[in-house]
Every structure is written in structure tokens, then in C-alpha cells.
Design a protein around this motif. Structure first.
Motif, PDB file in Angstrom:
ATOM      1  N   GLN A   1       0.824  -1.215   0.000  1.00 48.53           N
ATOM      2  CA  GLN A   1       0.000   0.000   0.000  1.00 48.53           C
ATOM      3  C   GLN A   1       0.854   1.259   0.000  1.00 48.53           C
ATOM      4  N   GLY A   2       2.170   1.105   0.073  1.00 48.20           N
ATOM      5  CA  GLY A   2       3.052   2.242  -0.130  1.00 48.20           C
ATOM      6  C   GLY A   2       3.624   2.892   1.099  1.00 48.20           C
ATOM      7  N   MET A   3       3.533   2.248   2.263  1.00 47.93           N
ATOM      8  CA  MET A   3       4.110   2.889   3.451  1.00 47.93           C
ATOM      9  C   MET A   3       5.632   2.871   3.355  1.00 47.93           C
ATOM     10  N   PRO A   4       6.286   4.025   3.392  1.00 50.59           N
ATOM     11  CA  PRO A   4       7.741   4.051   3.277  1.00 50.59           C
ATOM     12  C   PRO A   4       8.412   3.593   4.566  1.00 50.59           C
ATOM     13  N   ARG A   5       9.623   3.043   4.426  1.00 47.28           N
ATOM     14  CA  ARG A   5      10.362   2.612   5.611  1.00 47.28           C
ATOM     15  C   ARG A   5      11.097   3.808   6.206  1.00 47.28           C
ATOM     16  N   ARG A   6      11.603   3.625   7.429  1.00 45.63           N
ATOM     17  CA  ARG A   6      12.424   4.631   8.120  1.00 45.63           C
ATOM     18  C   ARG A   6      11.671   5.942   8.373  1.00 45.63           C
ATOM     19  N   MET A   7      10.354   5.869   8.593  1.00 39.86           N
ATOM     20  CA  MET A   7       9.581   7.070   8.883  1.00 39.86           C
ATOM     21  C   MET A   7       9.031   6.958  10.304  1.00 39.86           C
ATOM     22  N   ALA A   8       9.221   8.020  11.090  1.00 39.60           N
ATOM     23  CA  ALA A   8       8.729   8.006  12.470  1.00 39.60           C
ATOM     24  C   ALA A   8       7.226   8.263  12.539  1.00 39.60           C
ATOM     25  N   VAL A   9       6.693   8.956  11.521  1.00 34.75           N
ATOM     26  CA  VAL A   9       5.258   9.247  11.485  1.00 34.75           C
ATOM     27  C   VAL A   9       4.731   8.844  10.117  1.00 34.75           C
ATOM     28  N   TYR A  10       3.408   8.577  10.046  1.00 32.10           N
ATOM     29  CA  TYR A  10       2.824   8.229   8.752  1.00 32.10           C
ATOM     30  C   TYR A  10       1.453   8.862   8.635  1.00 32.10           C
ATOM     31  N   ILE A  11       0.883   8.842   7.408  1.00 32.92           N
ATOM     32  CA  ILE A  11      -0.396   9.519   7.216  1.00 32.92           C
ATOM     33  C   ILE A  11      -1.475   8.877   8.088  1.00 32.92           C
ATOM     34  N   ILE A  12      -2.436   9.699   8.508  1.00 32.74           N
ATOM     35  CA  ILE A  12      -3.470   9.200   9.406  1.00 32.74           C
ATOM     36  C   ILE A  12      -4.470   8.416   8.582  1.00 32.74           C
ATOM     37  N   ASP A  13      -4.410   7.096   8.727  1.00 32.98           N
ATOM     38  CA  ASP A  13      -5.234   6.207   7.923  1.00 32.98           C
ATOM     39  C   ASP A  13      -5.537   5.010   8.802  1.00 32.98           C
ATOM     40  N   PRO A  14      -6.824   4.728   9.061  1.00 32.16           N
ATOM     41  CA  PRO A  14      -7.146   3.645  10.008  1.00 32.16           C
ATOM     42  C   PRO A  14      -6.562   2.298   9.595  1.00 32.16           C
ATOM     43  N   THR A  15      -6.540   2.001   8.278  1.00 32.77           N
ATOM     44  CA  THR A  15      -5.994   0.707   7.853  1.00 32.77           C
ATOM     45  C   THR A  15      -4.513   0.613   8.214  1.00 32.77           C
ATOM     46  N   TRP A  16      -3.797   1.661   7.864  1.00 31.85           N
ATOM     47  CA  TRP A  16      -2.358   1.640   8.161  1.00 31.85           C
ATOM     48  C   TRP A  16      -2.116   1.523   9.655  1.00 31.85           C
ATOM     49  N   GLN A  17      -2.922   2.278  10.433  1.00 32.26           N
ATOM     50  CA  GLN A  17      -2.686   2.238  11.867  1.00 32.26           C
ATOM     51  C   GLN A  17      -2.984   0.858  12.436  1.00 32.26           C
ATOM     52  N   ASN A  18      -4.104   0.250  11.974  1.00 29.53           N
ATOM     53  CA  ASN A  18      -4.442  -1.083  12.488  1.00 29.53           C
ATOM     54  C   ASN A  18      -3.357  -2.082  12.149  1.00 29.53           C
ATOM     55  N   LEU A  19      -2.880  -2.020  10.902  1.00 31.95           N
ATOM     56  CA  LEU A  19      -1.816  -2.956  10.515  1.00 31.95           C
ATOM     57  C   LEU A  19      -0.576  -2.723  11.366  1.00 31.95           C
ATOM     58  N   ASN A  20      -0.256  -1.471  11.626  1.00 33.27           N
ATOM     59  CA  ASN A  20       0.917  -1.180  12.445  1.00 33.27           C
ATOM     60  C   ASN A  20       0.733  -1.668  13.878  1.00 33.27           C
ATOM     61  N   ILE A  21      -0.494  -1.565  14.394  1.00 36.50           N
ATOM     62  CA  ILE A  21      -0.739  -2.046  15.765  1.00 36.50           C
ATOM     63  C   ILE A  21      -0.550  -3.562  15.820  1.00 36.50           C
ATOM     64  N   VAL A  22      -1.100  -4.263  14.787  1.00 36.54           N
ATOM     65  CA  VAL A  22      -0.925  -5.722  14.755  1.00 36.54           C
ATOM     66  C   VAL A  22       0.556  -6.059  14.724  1.00 36.54           C
ATOM     67  N   SER A  23       1.286  -5.342  13.867  1.00 33.48           N
ATOM     68  CA  SER A  23       2.723  -5.598  13.756  1.00 33.48           C
ATOM     69  C   SER A  23       3.423  -5.351  15.083  1.00 33.48           C
ATOM     70  N   SER A  24       3.015  -4.284  15.774  1.00 33.90           N
ATOM     71  CA  SER A  24       3.650  -3.994  17.072  1.00 33.90           C
ATOM     72  C   SER A  24       3.339  -5.075  18.090  1.00 33.90           C
ATOM     73  N   ILE A  25       2.100  -5.596  18.055  1.00 35.31           N
ATOM     74  CA  ILE A  25       1.767  -6.692  18.984  1.00 35.31           C
ATOM     75  C   ILE A  25       2.699  -7.871  18.736  1.00 35.31           C
ATOM     76  N   GLY A  26       2.903  -8.183  17.444  1.00 35.49           N
ATOM     77  CA  GLY A  26       3.845  -9.248  17.122  1.00 35.49           C
ATOM     78  C   GLY A  26       5.231  -8.949  17.648  1.00 35.49           C
ATOM     79  N   GLY A  27       5.645  -7.694  17.477  1.00 35.28           N
ATOM     80  CA  GLY A  27       6.963  -7.300  17.970  1.00 35.28           C
ATOM     81  C   GLY A  27       7.089  -7.504  19.470  1.00 35.28           C
ATOM     82  N   PHE A  28       6.036  -7.126  20.212  1.00 34.94           N
ATOM     83  CA  PHE A  28       6.110  -7.287  21.665  1.00 34.94           C
ATOM     84  C   PHE A  28       6.084  -8.773  22.051  1.00 34.94           C
ATOM     85  N   MET A  29       5.403  -9.601  21.237  1.00 32.17           N
ATOM     86  CA  MET A  29       5.437 -11.048  21.519  1.00 32.17           C
ATOM     87  C   MET A  29       6.874 -11.567  21.365  1.00 32.17           C
TER      88      MET A  29
END
Lengths: 571, 132
Positions: free
Chosen positions: A456-484
Motif C-alpha cells: 500500500q506504499g508505506m515508506p520505511r524509516r519514517m517516524a510518522v505516517y499519514i493518518i489512515d485507520p488501515t495503516w494504523q491497524n496494521l501497524n498495531i498488529v505488527s507492534s503486537i507481534g513485535g512485543f510477543m
């Protein structure tokens, strides 16, 4: 007749002690003066696992930052430092040193029946360079301008003195020069040890696959690391001595840095991966209670991976527009053939075996699955049209994190397999299996959203990203995996700490394994062996403990290679 | 020794040929130089090993051999030594001098020289095959 023989190992040390009664200095002085490959290997292992924890802590901060689009866990500039140091610590200070400095240093001499590495003092020296290099890199956080912040690849012109002033970048360069020399010396040591110190009868085609992979890794280190070190010296000269090697304004070429960096960087990927391939290749046959399927194929696959890995570097540079796309694309596709061969052989080794699902075996299988995902997405990225589309997006991040999470699984497999050998104690199997599921599921949950985000085009190495619920949800899932993954690392730490005082119950050969390290005591004595079995195949320990099993045949010129040869020999 | 030589020569020749193909096709000199240099890095020691393998034949570790055939002195291994640590610290100070200023080198250079001299002297004592 028992075919165990005292090999008269008259290798007396400086103080005139024989190998059975070694009285080196004790305590801290022993740690500072040791030249024993086992102590150095343990030092490397412990230091690199500490680096894994530090790099992992950076990752936790990064994932926390990305749970919201405008995260404020760290400042924007601190975020740049964090992803740079996360990559640098994990690649330069954990994955490589853990494999070729830690486990290989410990296991390779024992696997080939040698008393030590070929150059014990050089070995100790390379550990000190590694330790000081690691400290140097992390010192960047204590400087006023912060640590290096141009990404672990240090691309020119971002890494020059104008765009990245400050001591952090110089410390990063200095650290890589130190750890680079440390790697080169370890490579020299591995190759010389394997060429010159094998036990009688341990022909090249009877060496354990782990040792084979470390030999090829050693050769790859020797051809790749000097290029990086030279490149770094030129980068330092550009920053401080007024040269214009990577400076387009002065007639230099910024792309030259990319060429040099990736000429090291892609063989480096295999320097990181081959040791873990080797570990998994040791573990799978042992816990399937079968000989390895396709031993020679495995060796040739390893050699061809090494040969091809030098010709694929510019697939990291497709979007620069100045590289030969068809050549690098084709070479990258070619490299999937030997890798696929390895997968075939791993599955063939499990096929029809009596598989024991110990923690080590689970981690090895997890390695196969995760590495397969990383490998296949790598082949996708080798296609220039797809690479142009996904370059510098989270697709690439997800691809190489599939690969490196596979390496972490492989590292855990190696630790659970060899911990009894290195310490004489078992790690807790139940906690190990729990850790495996936490790490494996965590990895998948962490990686998979990255592929979607990247497409979907999210660039790497960015501390902030556009406000988009899909992107945020995917990032939250990814973070949950990271914390696991973080939680699984804590479980590992608990497992190690809780067994550190346990009784030494492992015995020499707890897994009923194949290779020579399981013939000696756990942990092995100074200079490794009291006696060695005769080596008739690539499974000397197995042959010794199972004289009734049919012998394995590889060398055609070998007269002992008739069915029942080992049996006849034992009587 | 033969298998070792073949391994290095194969890698060197393969990478060298790849370098030539790449050079002719891409006309990009950085990568060509690195590939051909890498090829030489394989061929050069490979030929050296091949020369040795012709002179010494099959060692016990190159053929089917029992442990007796390899019996005897393997080599002299140093027991413990402070010099690797000293040399490592000296090199660290040299690298830090690149970042924080020359005064680190004032400490680093003597330590490195001291360590090199000490290590060499130690080798001469410990490495003597007639000793012990």
C-alpha cells in the motif's frame, strides 16, 4: 575391539602443562588472557546475545512509536538513531558474531577433532576487537550529537560531514572497522583450522555440514569484509581529509559507496545465513533419527550459494538507474536453486524419520517456514519491475525481517541443541517450547502486516505516517507481534538464568547425535578430547555408539565403505 | 589438500568469469574490479594449496586413516596470553583517536607496539618445537 584411541596430543602450552591438567590463571585474569576457543566462543556468544537484547530494546521502542501515526515515544531525530542502531547492532554485532564468532568458534574445532583453533591468540584478539567495536558503536548514544542516524547502510551523500556531522557517525565508522577486522581474523582462523587441523580420517567430505558451512562462510568473510573496511576508510577520508570519493560535487560518485557497500552487503547476507543453515542441518537429522539426506548436494549447494552471492549485489540498487538490471536479476534468480535444494534436503531428512519434537527441532522447523517466506519474497524483489514498485517500502522491511527472524529462530535452535554441550546442563524443554510458539507466532504477526503496508506504499524509516485507520491497524498488529517477540526473548533469559546453577546432568551425548562434539564430555575438557573414535563416515559418533547400523557410503575410493563396514570394524 | 585447493580454485574461476562477463556487458568498472579481484583472491591461494598437495600427497586427514596414523605432536598451542587483550585495547584507542582526537593515539600507539613486541617474544619462546 574398541576403536577409541588415545591420539597423542602433545600440544603443550607455554607453561609446559599437558592438556589434561590445565592450570591457567583464574577469574577475571583468565577471562582476559584466555586463548581457549571454547572460552572465547562463550564470550562471543554471551556478548552477542547481550547485543541481541540491546538491538531488541531499540526495536521495541520503534514498534511503540509506530502504534500511532503521529507517535511521540521518541523524537524524530532519536527515531533515526534508533532504526540505524537497531539495524547496525543486529547485523554487525549480533547475527554475524553470534554465528561465526560464537557457536562456530566453539563447535568447529570440536566437530573436526582439533584441540583448538589454528591461531588461538589471533582468535582472542578478534574477540577483543569485536567487544571494543560493539562498545564504540553504542558510545554514540553518549555523545552530544547522538548516535549515527543515516540508516545501517550509511548511504552517501547522507553520511558525509555536511549531512551527518558529529561524533556518532565517526564512532559508527570506527566500530565497523574494528568489528570488520575481527570478522576477517575469525575468517582466517576458521579456514586455517578446517584446512590444517582435522583429525585423521576426517576428509573434507566427512566434515559435518555445520563445519562445511562455516568454511564457506569463512571464505565469504575473506572476500567481502575487506571491501567494506576499505569503503569505510574512504568514507572517513571524505568526512575528514577533504577527499571527494563519494562526493558528486568533487567529481566522485555516491553510487560507488553503494557498489562497495553491497559488494560486502550481499555476501554478508549469506555470511549471516549459512551458519544458521548449518545449525539446522545438524539438528534436523539428529532429531529425525536419520542420516542427512543428500550430504554432497548440501555441500555443493553451499558452495554454489557462495559463488553466486558475489554476483548479485546490485539488486539492492535497482532504483539507482545505473546498474545492469538483467544481469543482477538473473543471478539473483539463480541463487534460489541451491537454496531450494537445501530445503528439499531438509525435508528429505525429516521424511520417514522418527521425528522428536524437542525445542531445538521445533525452532529448526520454524526456521524453515520463516526462511521460506523470506526467500520467496526475496525472489519477488529480484524482479526489477516489482522492485521499482516496492523499493524502500515496508515490503522490503517485511522481506528481510522474515529472513532475519528465521535466523533468530535458527540461533535459538542452535542454542537449545548445543547448550548441553557447552554447559553440561539442559535448558528447560517445556519453557523452550513455549518460547518457540511465542517467538514463531510473534514473528508471523510482526512480519505479515509489513507486506500489506508495503504494497500500500508505506515508506520505511519514517517516524510518522499519514493518518489512515488501515495503516494504523496494521501497524498495531505488527507492534503486537513485535512485543510477543520481546516476551519470548524474556522467556529465553528466564530459561538461561534458571538453569545456570542446575546440576550437570547432560552427559556426553544426550541427543544421540552424529558428530564428534558429542563424543567428548559436556563441557569438553581443555583441548577438547581425551580420545577420538576412528572416523569412517560423516557420523563418527553415531557409528561408534551404533556399531550395528549400516555404514554410510560417500567416498568411492574408500575401501571401508561396504555395507556393514563400521560393524565389521567394531569387532 | 586437493579438495581444499579445488574449492578455492573453483570459487576463484567462477567469480573471475562472472567478472569478465559483467565487465563486458555493463562497462561499470567498480564492480568489475571487485569481482576480478575476488576471483584472484580465490585462485591465488588455491594454486598454492594445489602446489602443496602435489608435494605432500594425501595427509591422514585427506584419506581413510586411523587415529594412530595421526598420532604425535599436532602443534604448539599457547596456553594463555595477555597480548591479544593488550593489542585489542591499543587498537581500540587508535580507532577512538579517529573520533575524539589525536591524544588517544598517544596512548594507543605505544600500547600497540608494546603488545606486538610482547606477543612476538612470546611466540619465540612458546613456539619453539625443541622446547619442553
Amino acid at each position: 575391539m574398541v576403536d577409541t584411541l588415545e591420539r597423542t596430543t602433545a600440544h603443550e602450552d607455554d607453561h609446559g602443562h599437558g592438556h589434561e591438567e590445565h592450570h591457567g590463571p583464574g577469574g577475571l585474569l583468565n577471562w582476559l588472557t584466555t586463548t581457549d576457543h571454547k572460552v572465547i566462543g562463550m564470550n562471543y556468544t554471551v556478548t552477542s546475545v547481550v547485543m541481541l537484547l540491546i538491538g531488541g530494546a531499540f526495536a521495541m521502542l520503534i514498534r511503540a512509536q509506530l502504534t500511532v501515526p503521529d507517535g511521540a515515544v521518541v523524537s524524530l531525530s532519536k527515531y533515526n538513531e534508533l532504526f540505524t542502531m537497531h539495524g547496525s547492532v543486529m547485523i554487525y554485532l549480533f547475527a554475524g558474531p553470534f554465528a561465526f564468532g560464537g557457536l562456530a568458534n566453539y563447535m568447529v574445532p570440536i566437530q573436526i577433532g582439533a584441540p583448538d583453533m589454528a591461531f588461538p591468540r589471533l582468535n582472542a584478539f578478534s574477540y577483543w576487537l569485536y567487544l571494543t567495536g560493539s562498545i564504540t558503536m553504542l558510545l554514540g548514544f553518549l555523545t552530544a550529537s547522538g548516535a549515527a542516524n543515516f540508516g545501517w547502510v550509511g548511504y552517501a551523500p547522507l553520511s558525509n560531514a555536511v549531512n551527518s556531522p558529529g561524533a556518532g557517525a565517526d564512532l559508527w565508522i570506527g566500530a565497523l572497522i574494528l568489528t570488520g577486522f575481527s570478522a576477517i581474523f575469525t575468517g582466517v582462523n576458521l579456514v586455517a583450522t578446517i584446512f590444517y587441523l582435522r583429525a585423521p580420517g576426517m576428509t573434507m567430505f566427512r566434515m559435518p555440514i555445520f563445519t562445511w558451512n562455516m568454511l564457506v562462510t569463512g571464505i565469504l568473510i575473506l572476500l567481502a569484509f575487506p571491501v567494506l573496511t576499505a569503503g569505510l576508510v574512504m568514507l572517513y577520508a571524505d568526512r575528514h581529509f577533504g577527499t571527494h570519493i563519494y562526493d558528486a560535487n568533487g567529481g566522485g560518485s555516491p553510487v560507488l559507496w553503494q557498489h562497495i557497500f553491497w559488494f560486502w552487503g550481499h555476501p554478508e547476507v549469506y555470511i549471516l545465513a549459512l551458519p544458521f543453515f548449518g545449525m539446522v542441518t545438524e539438528i534436523i537429522p539428529v532429531f529425525s533419527r536419520k542420516p542427512l539426506f543428500g550430504y554432497k548436494g548440501m555441500v555443493f549447494a553451499t558452495i554454489s550459494i557462495a559463488a553466486l552471492s558475489t554476483g548479485v549485489w546490485a539488486h539492492h540498487m535497482f532504483t539507482t538507474g545505473v546498474v545492469l538490471l538483467p544481469f543482477f536479476s538473473f543471478m539473483t534468480y539463480l541463487i534460489s536453486i541451491p537454496t531450494g535444494m537445501k530445503f528439499f534436503n531438509w525435508i528429505g531428512s525429516m521424511w520417514g524419520g522418527q521425528v522428536r519434537y524437542t525445542a531445538a527441532m521445533l525452532f529448526a522447523i520454524g526456521f524453515l517456514l520463516t526462511f521460506l517466506i523470506g526467500g520467496i519474497t526475496g525472489i519477488l524483489l529480484a524482479s526489477p519491475p516489482l522492485d521499482f514498485f516496492t523499493h524502500d517500502t515496508y515490503f522490503v522491511v517485511a522481506h528481510f525481517h522474515s529472513v532475519v527472524m528465521a535466523l533468530v529462530l535458527g540461533a535459538m535452535a542452535g542454542i537449545y541443541y548445543w547448550y548441553p554441550k557447552m554447559t553440561g546442563r539442559f535448558l528447560n524443554e517445556r519453557l523452550g517450547k513455549l518460547q518457540f510458539w511465542m517467538l514463531f507466532i510473534g514473528s508471523m504477526v510482526f512480519i505479515m502486516p509489513g507486506y500489506v503496508l508495503g504494497l500500500q506504499g508505506m515508506p520505511r524509516r519514517m517516524a510518522v505516517y499519514i493518518i489512515d485507520p488501515t495503516w494504523q491497524n496494521l501497524n498495531i498488529v505488527s507492534s503486537i507481534g513485535g512485543f510477543m517477540i520481546g516476551l519470548s526473548t524474556l522467556m529465553f533469559a528466564v530459561n538461561v538464568i534458571s538453569t545456570i546453577k542446575a546440576p550437570k546432568t547432560a552427559g556426553p551425548n544426550p541427543w544421540d547425535a552424529h558428530t564428534l562434539e558429542w563424543f567428548t564430555t559436556s563441557p569438553p575438557p581443555h583441548h577438547n578430547f581425551y580420545s577420538l573414535p576412528n572416523i569412517k563416515s560423516e557420523r563418527p559418533t553415531w557409528d561408534y555408539f551404533h556399531p550395528d547400523a549400516p555404514a554410510l557410503i560417500h567416498d568411492d575410493h574408500d575401501p571401508s565403505h561396504v555395507p556393514g563396514g563400521a560393524k565389521a570394524d567394531a569387532k | 589438500m586437493k579438495a581444499e585447493a579445488r574449492l578455492l580454485i573453483f570459487l576463484g574461476v567462477f567469480i573471475g568469469i562472472m567478472g569478465i562477463v559483467y565487465g563486458i556487458w555493463s562497462k561499470e568498472w567498480g564492480g568489475t574490479a571487485m569481482l576480478i579481484g575476488t576471483g584472484i583472491l580465490g585462485v591465488f591461494p588455491g594454486l598454492y594449496y594445489r602446489w602443496w598437495s602435489k608435494r605432500i600427497g594425501y595427509r591422514p586427514e585427506d584419506r581413510d586413516a586411523t587415529m594412530e596414523e595421526g598420532a604425535g605432536r599436532i602443534d604448539t598451542f599457547p596456553g594463555s596470553s595477555i597480548w591479544p587483550f593488550t593489542l585489542g585495547m591499543g587498537c581500540w584507542f587508535l580507532v577512538l583517536s579517529l573520533v575524539f582526537g589525536t591524544w588517544f593515539a598517544v596512548v594507543g600507539i605505544p600500547v600497540v607496539m608494546f603488545a606486538l613486541a610482547g606477543g612476538t617474544a612470546e611466540s619465540r619462546r612458546g613456539g619453539d618445537p625443541a622446547g619442553h
